[in-house]
Scaffold this motif. Structure first.
Motif, short mmCIF file in Angstrom:
data_model
loop_
_atom_site.label_atom_id
_atom_site.label_comp_id
_atom_site.label_asym_id
_atom_site.label_seq_id
_atom_site.Cartn_x
_atom_site.Cartn_y
_atom_site.Cartn_z
N GLN A 196 -70.72 22.73 -79.01
CA GLN A 196 -69.56 21.37 -78.67
C GLN A 196 -69.11 21.76 -77.34
OE1 GLN A 196 -70.20 18.49 -80.30
NE2 GLN A 196 -71.80 19.60 -81.47
N LYS A 213 -71.42 7.01 -68.05
CA LYS A 213 -70.71 8.02 -68.88
C LYS A 213 -71.34 8.26 -70.18
CE LYS A 213 -65.97 8.37 -66.78
NZ LYS A 213 -64.62 8.17 -66.91
N GLN A 214 -71.52 7.13 -70.67
CA GLN A 214 -72.01 7.11 -72.11
C GLN A 214 -73.57 7.74 -72.17
OE1 GLN A 214 -72.21 3.27 -74.03
NE2 GLN A 214 -72.91 4.29 -76.02
N LEU A 215 -74.14 7.20 -71.11
CA LEU A 215 -75.74 7.68 -70.69
C LEU A 215 -75.60 9.18 -70.70
CD1 LEU A 215 -78.61 7.42 -70.02
CD2 LEU A 215 -77.95 7.17 -67.65
N GLU A 228 -73.35 11.20 -71.71
CA GLU A 228 -73.10 12.04 -72.93
C GLU A 228 -74.04 11.98 -73.97
OE1 GLU A 228 -70.32 13.59 -75.77
OE2 GLU A 228 -70.11 13.19 -73.72
N HIS A 229 -75.10 10.94 -73.69
CA HIS A 229 -76.22 10.97 -74.79
C HIS A 229 -77.31 12.05 -74.32
CE1 HIS A 229 -75.14 7.87 -77.65
NE2 HIS A 229 -74.98 6.96 -76.60
N LEU A 230 -77.67 12.38 -73.16
CA LEU A 230 -78.29 13.09 -72.50
C LEU A 230 -78.11 14.46 -72.69
CD1 LEU A 230 -79.38 11.28 -69.16
CD2 LEU A 230 -80.70 11.41 -71.24
N ASN A 231 -76.61 14.64 -72.38
CA ASN A 231 -76.05 16.16 -72.58
C ASN A 231 -74.73 16.13 -72.65
OD1 ASN A 231 -75.55 18.84 -72.55
ND2 ASN A 231 -76.70 19.15 -70.65
N ASN A 232 -74.23 16.37 -74.08
CA ASN A 232 -72.82 16.18 -74.40
C ASN A 232 -71.90 17.25 -74.01
OD1 ASN A 232 -73.89 17.93 -76.12
ND2 ASN A 232 -73.17 17.16 -78.05
#
Length: 635
Positions: free
Chosen positions: A108, A145-147, A149-153
């Motif tokens: 994380q 940004k959301q894209l 985040e889903h690809l690599n948080n």
């Protein structure tokens, strides 16, 4: 054995016994136990091979004997078992092991700003911005940004200022270095340039470069799109060009074979005297066509047609009616085309589209009494049909010489000959048709009648093995000019005429084995004919060698117009070394300045209303990367 096979197949329990179903080893895919009437194994110490049905003795869960059986008797199964064994080991270990608490926190935690993972992702975002020509503020949009985040948080997306002032300039410098290393320092090149004004009334100057590589491939690069904050005088244009080529790109102006621009008076004055200036063929054809369209009858008919087309373009109701009429009359459902003043072929397309949709257009106008004034008259339709008939044969000539990956200057004379023959007045031509042809033909002839320009075009055509015997009209003048160039080189004069002898010999070593042309046999014949004097060739002067090359070259037959002349020269470079250097010089010159105009198409996408904060330096970097990044990534 047959009874055993039948018994095993009927039991349908091979490989499904509890001892083998949950086994950790992948080898039990190839062995099973003989089942009793209750579906349980009779003897767990005697597994049976599923392929040969042989019994192999084992002790407990030991699989050594059955593995040896596969290795000795079934090598293909043994190889498959080893591959599956390697695949299942880490997977089994991962599934059974539970991540530790520090590992969970590590997954994380965001990447450090200087880590390799963060640098790779930063570069990927910068490439996306430049290659797809999207605004830099895309990195601040919530959807993007959301894209990510889903690809690599774990990736922390930097701000727009980081990309604008750090990452994109770094990408620009790296790409520029790649292009500079690819260009070399002793390579003949040609340029195209043009001016463009953005919606913010800022003037930019685009410069493209074209050259022939050592392997005889045509390359084209955009050198930049710099802001021009001075008056558009000849001195300022020349100074801006020299500053970009010499200071920004460290190139030698003496190796510039030519420059292609439009016919603006400032361009002529800036580049015609000290450089090999070539007018844009598309612009010349555009001006010549406009001479014909300026005839009073033609211009009046076109003006009335524009009003009709504009009425359909502005009225959704008329567009719906036009589509209905097109369906009823079984006509193509095409929209009307409005011409653009900067492109003559748009006027031809407007006329052609109207004549195609004439029935549907007139039917729509006839249904509305208020639109009757837009109805074309019979005299106008006659004029438009004449315009279409005259311009139709030359409608594709502009785009024919707008490419950047093949030679174009040597095709100017053949295309001009075709245009002049098409525009020849015939006996059955009407007065309007005669006048159209005469105006276009004479205007185009005047633009190419200068002796210096004719010598450049003839030289390029002479060095093109497709047209060297058919379209060259100044053969002796061309040969004399090339001989003078060799004399100046020998006397230490203009070094831009050719490169050094060492530079001539290096490409020959690389291209000697690349004999892919259909005329390879001719090269061998010429080598055998002149093989006796090859040993003393180094002792001969440059003039004598060039004369011998003229003799050999003129005896060679022309190749097909569909073949690539650069491929032919790659094959015959060793036979004609001096002419090959001249071919690299003249065949790289572009016949059209459309390459610079394409840069402005990219600039128009970048200099949008949503990018008001971009400076001229940023625009130059973004345009350069958008034009060159895709090709540079493969070098």
């Amino acid at each position: 054995v047959k009874n055993l096979t039948l018994e095993l197949s009927q039991s349908q329990n091979i490989g499904k016994n509890p001892c083998t179903e949950h086994s950790r080893s992948a080898i039990w895919k190839y062995f099973a136990y003989e089942a009793n009437e209750h579906g349980k194994p009779k003897d767990t110490s005697k597994p049976i091979c599923k392929r040969c049905y042989r019994t192999v003795l084992t002790k407990g869960a030991n699989t050594t004997n059955i593995a040896k059986h596969l290795r000795d008797r079934h090598p293909d199964l043994y190889k498959e078992f080893l591959e599956k064994k390697d695949e299942t080991r880490p997977a089994t270990k991962t599934t059974q092991s539970q991540p530790t608490l520090p590992a969970v926190f590590e997954q994380q935690r965001k990447y450090e700003a200087n880590s390799n993972e963060a640098k790779k992702l930063n570069r990927a975002v910068a490439v996306y911005i430049c290659m797809d020509q999207v605004p830099v503020y895309t990195v601040e949009k919530p959807g993007f940004k959301q894209l990510l985040e889903h690809l690599n948080n774990r990736y922390a997306l930097p701000s727009r200022n980081f990309f604008m002032h750090t990452e994109i300039p770094a990408l620009y410098n790296e790409t520029k270095e790649i292009v500079m290393n690819h260009l070399g320092r002793k390579t003949f090149f040609s340029c195209t340039t043009d001016l463009w004004t953005s919606r913010a009334t800022s003037t930019f100057m685009a410069v493209t470069l074209q050259f022939v590589t050592e392997t005889w491939d045509m390359q084209s690069w955009c050198l930049g799109c710099v802001g021009l904050n001075t008056e558009h005088t000849a001195e300022c244009l020349r100074e801006a060009l020299e500053e970009m080529i010499q200071e920004a790109w460290k190139l030698d102006m003496s190796y510039m074979a030519g420059i292609t621009t439009d016919n603006a008076s400032a361009n002529k004055k800036a580049f015609q005297q000290d450089f090999t200036w070539v007018p844009c063929f598309g612009h010349n054809l555009h001006l010549a066509i406009n001479k014909g369209l300026d005839i009073d009858r033609v211009s009046g008919s076109l003006s009335r047609l524009r009003k009709t087309v504009s009425a359909f373009s502005r009225s959704p109701k008329m567009l719906r009616q036009l589509k209905k009429k097109q369906k009823d009359l079984q006509l193509p459902e095409h929209r009307m085309i409005h011409d653009e003043p900067t492109r003559w072929d748009s006027a031809y397309q407007m006329v052609e589209r109207f004549l195609e949709q004439q029935q549907a257009v007139c039917s729509v106008l006839a249904d509305d009494r208020k639109k009757w004034h837009l109805m074309p008259k019979d005299s106008d339709i006659t004029v438009l049909e004449t315009v279409k008939e005259v311009l139709s044969p030359v409608s594709s000539f502009t785009d024919a010489l707008s490419g950047e990956k093949h030679t174009t200057l040597s095709a100017v004379l053949p295309l001009s000959w075709k245009i002049f023959s098409t525009l020849t007045v015939e006996e059955g031509d009407s007065n309007l048709k005669r006048q159209l042809k005469d105006n276009i033909r004479e205007d185009l002839r005047q633009r190419y009648e200068k002796t210096h320009l004719q010598l450049i075009l003839n030289t390029a055509t002479f060095l093109d093995p497709r047209f060297k015997d058919s379209f060259v009209t100044l053969r002796e003048e061309v040969k004399q000019n090339l001989m003078i160039s060799v004399d100046l080189l020998k006397a230490g004069g203009q070094s831009q005429q050719t490169s050094s002898p060492d530079d001539k010999q290096q490409p020959a070593k690389k291209t000697k084995s690349n004999l892919k042309s259909l005329l390879a046999n001719i090269q061998g014949e010429k080598k055998s004919e002149h093989g006796e004097g090859s040993s003393s060739r180094e002792d001969e002067g440059a003039e004598t060698q060039l004369k011998n090359e003229f003799s050999v070259y003129e005896k060679m037959p022309e190749i097909s117009a569909g073949e690539d002349p650069l491929t032919w020269w790659r094959t015959h470079e060793t036979t004609l070394p001096h002419l090959a250097q001249f071919a690299k010089k003249y065949l790289c010159i572009s016949a059209s300045s459309s390459a610079s105009e394409r840069v402005f198409s990219t600039s128009g996408l970048i200099c949008s209303a949503r990018r008001a904060r971009l400076t001229e330096e940023h625009i130059d970097m973004l345009v350069f990367l958008a034009q060159n990044l895709k090709v540079a990534k493969h070098l």
